[in-house]
Design a protein around this motif. Structure first.
Motif, PDB file in Angstrom:
ATOM      1  N   GLU A 292       5.382   7.910 -10.732  1.00  0.00           N
ATOM      2  CA  GLU A 292       5.625   8.935 -11.746  1.00  0.00           C
ATOM      3  C   GLU A 292       5.480  10.341 -11.167  1.00  0.00           C
ATOM      4  O   GLU A 292       6.265  11.238 -11.478  1.00  0.00           O
ATOM      5  N   LYS A 293       4.493  10.518 -10.308  1.00  0.00           N
ATOM      6  CA  LYS A 293       4.251  11.832  -9.727  1.00  0.00           C
ATOM      7  C   LYS A 293       5.292  12.183  -8.674  1.00  0.00           C
ATOM      8  O   LYS A 293       5.685  13.347  -8.532  1.00  0.00           O
ATOM      9  N   PHE A 294       5.750  11.169  -7.926  1.00  0.00           N
ATOM     10  CA  PHE A 294       6.743  11.391  -6.879  1.00  0.00           C
ATOM     11  C   PHE A 294       7.917  10.440  -7.108  1.00  0.00           C
ATOM     12  O   PHE A 294       7.977   9.355  -6.509  1.00  0.00           O
TER      13      PHE A 294
ATOM     14  N   TYR B 195       1.251   5.459 -10.981  1.00  0.00           N
ATOM     15  CA  TYR B 195       0.914   6.886 -10.915  1.00  0.00           C
ATOM     16  C   TYR B 195       1.721   7.590  -9.823  1.00  0.00           C
ATOM     17  O   TYR B 195       2.296   8.666 -10.050  1.00  0.00           O
ATOM     18  N   MET B 196       1.784   6.986  -8.642  1.00  0.00           N
ATOM     19  CA  MET B 196       2.506   7.595  -7.529  1.00  0.00           C
ATOM     20  C   MET B 196       4.003   7.673  -7.813  1.00  0.00           C
ATOM     21  O   MET B 196       4.664   8.664  -7.494  1.00  0.00           O
TER      22      MET B 196
END
Length: 314
Positions: free
Chosen positions: A151-153, A148-149
């Motif tokens: 993909e988001k950053f 998740y991290m």
């Protein structure tokens, strides 16, 4: 009369037909000449560019490399980032004192700085920003949160790892390392090929080849008996620091939540009190030096080992 008209018409057509052919041939000649000129010009330009681009290739590379590096963050900007990060953090975040200590270490780190962090925390983006021109790598136990991290950053580099330890096994694990300190659990080794219970050997291969300048242990979770605890992270940090191959021969190892038993016992055992620089608030700061490959002892002073043993048995 009709025939005369037809004859005249045919005559006109016969007279016009060669004219049209002549005009078409002239156009084709002009088109052929234009294409030939354009082809010759293109070939000359290509040859000229190729010959002149070979010589300054190293210059171009140097310019492009230097343009990637940005000037270091100003002291004022760093203070602002640290200040607002500590104010915006939730209950799981670090205090201003802890963040500032780590920030000070990063400012002293030679550029480019290799910064390894165990744990994705509220300070993740802060560490990425403070190590502006260096390489910052995060290791986390939760593969879904790591994905998740990432993909988001997309600018952060994060890998997930599976811990096989439990806090309730602390005493047995420390004892096991002592028994295997001459073999699988040596203080200087390439953990990629190690079967030491506390050594992390499933990280990407490239991470074992890097010389880490700063290592922060702020994960995995370690607040209940069945939790993985930070025994493996601290042991791995100690081995990576002592196994450096080149560059700066010193490594700063910082351990958060230093007030807890696991962190105290494992730092005494694998980072050693003799290497402690400072212990303030919830952060322990150690500086480890590169060791000889034949070394079979983590700490020079035996009293640290005895202290760890008494603590783990209590």
């Amino acid at each position: 009369m009709k025939n005369a008209i037809n004859t005249n018409t045919n005559t006109k057509l016969i007279l016009l037909h060669p004219y049209i052919q002549k005009q078409g041939g002239s156009n084709r000649l002009w088109l052929l000449a234009f294409i030939s000129f354009f082809t010759a010009a293109f070939l000359l330009t290509f040859i000229y560019t190729r010959e002149h681009s070979i010589i300054p290739k190293t210059v171009v590379t140097a310019v492009s490399t230097s343009s990637v590096s940005s000037p270091p963050l100003s002291k004022t900007l760093v203070k602002a980032l640290v200040h607002y990060a500590s104010r915006s953090n939730d209950t799981d975040g670090m205090s201003y004192t802890d963040i500032k200590q780590i920030s000070d270490v990063l400012r002293q780190c030679p550029s480019p700085c290799n910064f390894l962090i165990f744990g994705l925390t509220p300070e993740t983006l802060l560490w990425q920003a403070l190590n502006q021109n260096g390489r910052t790598v995060f290791i986390d136990e939760n593969r879904y949160y790591a994905a998740y991290m990432e993909e988001k950053f997309p600018e952060i580099e994060v890998y997930d790892v599976q811990y096989s330890t439990k806090i309730s096994e602390l005493k047995e694990l420390v004892t096991l390392v002592r028994q295997q300190v001459h073999n699988e659990c040596r203080p200087v080794q390439n953990l990629l090929f190690s079967d030491c219970k506390l050594g992390l050997n499933d990280l990407p291969n490239q991470l074992y080849e890097l010389d880490w300048d700063v290592i922060l242990v702020d994960g995995p979770r370690g607040y209940w008996p069945e939790g993985p605890g930070r025994m493996s992270a601290i042991f791995t940090a100690g081995v990576l620091a002592r196994s450096k191959k080149g560059g700066n021969h010193k490594t700063h190892v910082l351990v958060h939540d230093f007030n807890r038993e696991v962190e105290r016992v494992c730092t005494d055992e694998f980072l050693c009190r003799e290497n402690m620089v400072k212990s303030k608030d919830l952060l322990g700061h150690f500086v480890l030096e590169r060791m000889d490959g034949s070394s079979t002892q983590f700490c020079r002073n035996n009293y640290t080992t005895k202290s760890a043993a008494s603590s783990s048995s209590s």
